[in-house]
Design a protein around this motif. Structure first.
Motif, PDB file in Angstrom:
ATOM      1  N   SER A  49     139.973  88.384  40.046  1.00 27.53           N
ATOM      2  CA  SER A  49     139.512  88.966  41.472  1.00 27.53           C
ATOM      3  C   SER A  49     139.255  90.442  41.114  1.00 27.53           C
ATOM      4  O   SER A  49     138.178  90.965  41.737  1.00 27.53           O
ATOM      5  CB  SER A  49     140.478  88.765  42.366  1.00 27.53           C
ATOM      6  N   PHE A  50     140.110  90.999  40.548  1.00 32.53           N
ATOM      7  CA  PHE A  50     139.836  92.453  40.152  1.00 32.53           C
ATOM      8  C   PHE A  50     138.735  92.987  39.276  1.00 32.53           C
ATOM      9  O   PHE A  50     137.874  93.719  39.629  1.00 32.53           O
ATOM     10  CB  PHE A  50     141.177  93.141  39.452  1.00 32.53           C
ATOM     11  N   SER A  51     138.461  92.074  38.447  1.00 33.40           N
ATOM     12  CA  SER A  51     137.300  92.082  37.441  1.00 33.40           C
ATOM     13  C   SER A  51     136.133  92.192  38.138  1.00 33.40           C
ATOM     14  O   SER A  51     135.304  92.814  38.142  1.00 33.40           O
ATOM     15  CB  SER A  51     137.158  91.224  36.377  1.00 33.40           C
ATOM     16  N   VAL A  52     135.852  91.344  39.398  1.00 34.55           N
ATOM     17  CA  VAL A  52     134.535  90.980  40.228  1.00 34.55           C
ATOM     18  C   VAL A  52     134.486  92.261  40.888  1.00 34.55           C
ATOM     19  O   VAL A  52     133.586  92.798  41.003  1.00 34.55           O
ATOM     20  CB  VAL A  52     134.719  89.512  40.750  1.00 34.55           C
ATOM     21  N   LEU A  53     135.638  92.589  41.770  1.00 29.97           N
ATOM     22  CA  LEU A  53     135.549  93.502  42.723  1.00 29.97           C
ATOM     23  C   LEU A  53     135.258  94.756  42.077  1.00 29.97           C
ATOM     24  O   LEU A  53     134.363  95.754  42.651  1.00 29.97           O
ATOM     25  CB  LEU A  53     137.015  93.618  43.433  1.00 29.97           C
ATOM     26  N   LEU A  54     135.834  95.281  40.880  1.00 34.85           N
ATOM     27  CA  LEU A  54     135.619  96.377  40.161  1.00 34.85           C
ATOM     28  C   LEU A  54     134.037  96.531  39.681  1.00 34.85           C
ATOM     29  O   LEU A  54     133.547  97.534  39.771  1.00 34.85           O
ATOM     30  CB  LEU A  54     136.497  96.553  38.920  1.00 34.85           C
ATOM     31  N   THR A  55     133.489  95.374  39.370  1.00 34.60           N
ATOM     32  CA  THR A  55     132.063  95.509  38.775  1.00 34.60           C
ATOM     33  C   THR A  55     131.310  95.557  39.993  1.00 34.60           C
ATOM     34  O   THR A  55     130.442  96.505  40.181  1.00 34.60           O
ATOM     35  CB  THR A  55     131.844  93.991  38.213  1.00 34.60           C
ATOM     36  N   VAL A  56     131.540  94.746  41.193  1.00 33.47           N
ATOM     37  CA  VAL A  56     130.819  95.360  42.486  1.00 33.47           C
ATOM     38  C   VAL A  56     130.787  96.621  42.948  1.00 33.47           C
ATOM     39  O   VAL A  56     129.823  97.305  43.321  1.00 33.47           O
ATOM     40  CB  VAL A  56     131.308  94.269  43.617  1.00 33.47           C
ATOM     41  N   LEU A  58     131.372  99.290  41.162  1.00 36.02           N
ATOM     42  CA  LEU A  58     130.694 100.267  40.262  1.00 36.02           C
ATOM     43  C   LEU A  58     129.270 100.059  40.531  1.00 36.02           C
ATOM     44  O   LEU A  58     128.284 100.974  40.262  1.00 36.02           O
ATOM     45  CB  LEU A  58     131.227  99.946  38.855  1.00 36.02           C
ATOM     46  N   LEU A  59     128.786  98.744  40.635  1.00 31.53           N
ATOM     47  CA  LEU A  59     127.473  98.450  40.935  1.00 31.53           C
ATOM     48  C   LEU A  59     126.669  99.185  42.178  1.00 31.53           C
ATOM     49  O   LEU A  59     125.631  99.712  41.907  1.00 31.53           O
ATOM     50  CB  LEU A  59     127.038  97.089  40.809  1.00 31.53           C
ATOM     51  N   ARG A  60     127.664  99.159  43.087  1.00 32.98           N
ATOM     52  CA  ARG A  60     127.185  99.629  44.320  1.00 32.98           C
ATOM     53  C   ARG A  60     127.467 101.069  44.373  1.00 32.98           C
ATOM     54  O   ARG A  60     126.889 101.666  45.391  1.00 32.98           O
ATOM     55  CB  ARG A  60     127.978  98.915  45.504  1.00 32.98           C
ATOM     56  N   GLY A  61     128.021 101.765  43.535  1.00 29.71           N
ATOM     57  CA  GLY A  61     128.092 103.088  43.504  1.00 29.71           C
ATOM     58  C   GLY A  61     129.250 103.547  44.682  1.00 29.71           C
ATOM     59  O   GLY A  61     129.081 104.923  44.822  1.00 29.71           O
ATOM     60  N   ASP A  62     130.025 102.790  45.030  1.00 26.99           N
ATOM     61  CA  ASP A  62     131.080 102.981  45.913  1.00 26.99           C
ATOM     62  C   ASP A  62     132.170 104.302  45.559  1.00 26.99           C
ATOM     63  O   ASP A  62     132.559 104.133  44.355  1.00 26.99           O
ATOM     64  CB  ASP A  62     132.040 101.949  46.489  1.00 26.99           C
ATOM     65  N   GLN A  63     132.379 105.136  46.232  1.00 24.64           N
ATOM     66  CA  GLN A  63     133.340 105.953  45.875  1.00 24.64           C
ATOM     67  C   GLN A  63     134.840 105.682  45.920  1.00 24.64           C
ATOM     68  O   GLN A  63     135.310 104.903  46.609  1.00 24.64           O
ATOM     69  CB  GLN A  63     133.222 107.442  46.658  1.00 24.64           C
ATOM     70  N   PHE A  64     135.517 105.867  44.736  1.00 23.56           N
ATOM     71  CA  PHE A  64     136.943 105.465  44.549  1.00 23.56           C
ATOM     72  C   PHE A  64     137.634 106.317  45.579  1.00 23.56           C
ATOM     73  O   PHE A  64     137.525 107.284  45.780  1.00 23.56           O
ATOM     74  CB  PHE A  64     137.496 105.758  43.093  1.00 23.56           C
ATOM     75  N   ILE A 182     135.286  96.695  49.678  1.00 25.99           N
ATOM     76  CA  ILE A 182     135.568  96.517  48.247  1.00 25.99           C
ATOM     77  C   ILE A 182     136.777  97.384  47.565  1.00 25.99           C
ATOM     78  O   ILE A 182     137.560  96.498  46.915  1.00 25.99           O
ATOM     79  CB  ILE A 182     134.108  96.795  47.429  1.00 25.99           C
ATOM     80  N   TRP A 183     136.712  98.496  47.504  1.00 28.64           N
ATOM     81  CA  TRP A 183     137.644  99.337  46.892  1.00 28.64           C
ATOM     82  C   TRP A 183     139.047  99.118  47.599  1.00 28.64           C
ATOM     83  O   TRP A 183     140.036  99.226  46.760  1.00 28.64           O
ATOM     84  CB  TRP A 183     137.433 100.901  46.882  1.00 28.64           C
ATOM     85  N   PRO A 184     139.130  99.089  48.690  1.00 30.97           N
ATOM     86  CA  PRO A 184     140.755  98.711  49.247  1.00 30.97           C
ATOM     87  C   PRO A 184     141.157  97.458  48.718  1.00 30.97           C
ATOM     88  O   PRO A 184     142.456  97.574  48.470  1.00 30.97           O
ATOM     89  CB  PRO A 184     140.444  98.452  50.591  1.00 30.97           C
ATOM     90  N   LEU A 185     140.517  96.424  48.500  1.00 27.08           N
ATOM     91  CA  LEU A 185     140.875  95.316  48.058  1.00 27.08           C
ATOM     92  C   LEU A 185     141.173  95.241  46.657  1.00 27.08           C
ATOM     93  O   LEU A 185     142.273  94.690  45.867  1.00 27.08           O
ATOM     94  CB  LEU A 185     140.037  93.957  48.377  1.00 27.08           C
ATOM     95  N   ALA A 186     140.499  96.109  45.853  1.00 31.52           N
ATOM     96  CA  ALA A 186     140.575  96.424  44.520  1.00 31.52           C
ATOM     97  C   ALA A 186     141.849  97.122  44.037  1.00 31.52           C
ATOM     98  O   ALA A 186     142.486  96.766  43.023  1.00 31.52           O
ATOM     99  CB  ALA A 186     139.361  97.252  43.820  1.00 31.52           C
ATOM    100  N   THR A 187     141.872  98.211  44.842  1.00 36.79           N
ATOM    101  CA  THR A 187     143.027  98.887  44.878  1.00 36.79           C
ATOM    102  C   THR A 187     144.427  98.086  45.053  1.00 36.79           C
ATOM    103  O   THR A 187     145.493  98.201  44.251  1.00 36.79           O
ATOM    104  CB  THR A 187     143.276 100.326  45.462  1.00 36.79           C
TER     105      THR A 187
END
Length: 293
Positions: A49-56, A58-64, A182-187
């Motif tokens: 899950s984390f791998s997919v979320l992180l990829t998405v 980064l591709l979207r350019g969302d700010q950490f 995306i980032w909230p769930l990734a974190t």
């Protein structure tokens, strides 16, 4: 209309979470059924899950995220990973119905109380709907089981810990979701991976040699992948539901997920739901109507 959209997203999350629980349970079963097996399945699915979320992200350019959203995201992950582990331990000790029901009720009640404090009273009809939903959760999850063992004090407290953790997870994910989805769930996955890895390491160090064998086969990997897909999708929908409307509506309706697990078990494993569980599903339908009006 806003509340209706919120409710639909939460119900969709419940369907996917129920499927994720079923897949996770099957993965644990096929990998040996021990607590170490459960932790490894959780780690596998959350890593995917984390791998997919992180990829998405980064591709979207969302700010950490920084500051409070980051802290809340990590808090959600730690609470989710810890509570899921406590819940699995409680289930492994027997009295599965009582453990699941108690955890489900607390997971719904805590966000409802926090939402009332933050957003005000939801109204008498919604409060009545929440109470009916709580009754439905108990009826569905605590179905009759002739093989069930009575819960001891330790199992009781583990179930409480699991329910409180799930409730904290719902609230923390809501507070982390102010900057996106995306980032909230990734974190959160970062937090859950860290705490579950530490628990697995501690378990490996303290366990005796010759313990239960853990087998990670291709079938287990497929079940873990299915768990990751369903659970992550459910989490994204829940996060979207909390952004679209009240937290209490989202949390209470999403907590009806055991119905989805039972229906999947009936379809794939030929496990016939009990009359009590069937009644619980009917009560859940009434609760949905009351909450969404």
């Amino acid at each position: 209309m806003l509340v209706h959209g919120n409710a639909l997203l939460a119900l969709a999350a419940a369907v996917l979470w129920g499927g994720g629980d079923f897949s996770g349970g099957m993965g644990v079963k096929h990998s040996g059924g021990s607590m170490v097996a459960a932790l490894r399945v959780i780690l596998l699915s959350h890593a995917m899950s984390f791998s997919v979320l992180l990829t998405v992200a980064l591709l979207r350019g969302d700010q950490f995220p920084h500051g409070a959203p980051l802290v809340w995201g990590l808090t959600a992950g730690v609470a989710g990973g810890t509570s899921l582990t406590a819940f699995y331990i409680a289930l492994s000790r027997g009295a599965m119905g009582a453990s699941a029901a108690l955890s489900g009720l607390l997971a719904a009640a805590i966000p409802a109380a926090v939402s009332a404090a933050m957003e005000g009273s939801p109204g008498l009809l919604h409060i009545s709907g929440f109470l009916v939903a709580g009754m439905a959760i108990w009826l569905i999850a605590a179905g009759d089981n002739a093989e069930a063992e009575p819960a001891d004090t330790g199992t009781f407290w583990l179930a409480i810990a699991g329910g409180v953790g799930f409730g904290v997870y719902f609230v923390a994910l809501k507070l982390a979701g102010t900057t996106g989805v995306i980032w909230p769930l990734a974190t959160a996955r970062m937090g859950s991976l860290s705490v579950c890895m530490l628990m697995l390491l501690a378990r490996s160090v303290t366990s005796k040699r010759g313990g239960a064998k853990v087998v990670v086969t291709g079938r287990v990997m497929l079940w873990a992948l299915s768990t990751a897909l369903l659970d992550t999708s459910g989490n994204l929908l829940f996060l979207a539901a909390t952004r679209a409307g009240r937290l209490d509506v989202a949390a209470v309706l999403a907590s009806l997920y055991p119905a989805s697990t039972i229906l999947l078990a009936a379809w794939m494993l030929r496990e016939r739901p009990t009359r009590r569980q069937g009644l619980g599903m009917a009560v859940a339908a009434a609760a949905v109507v009351m909450v969404t009006l």
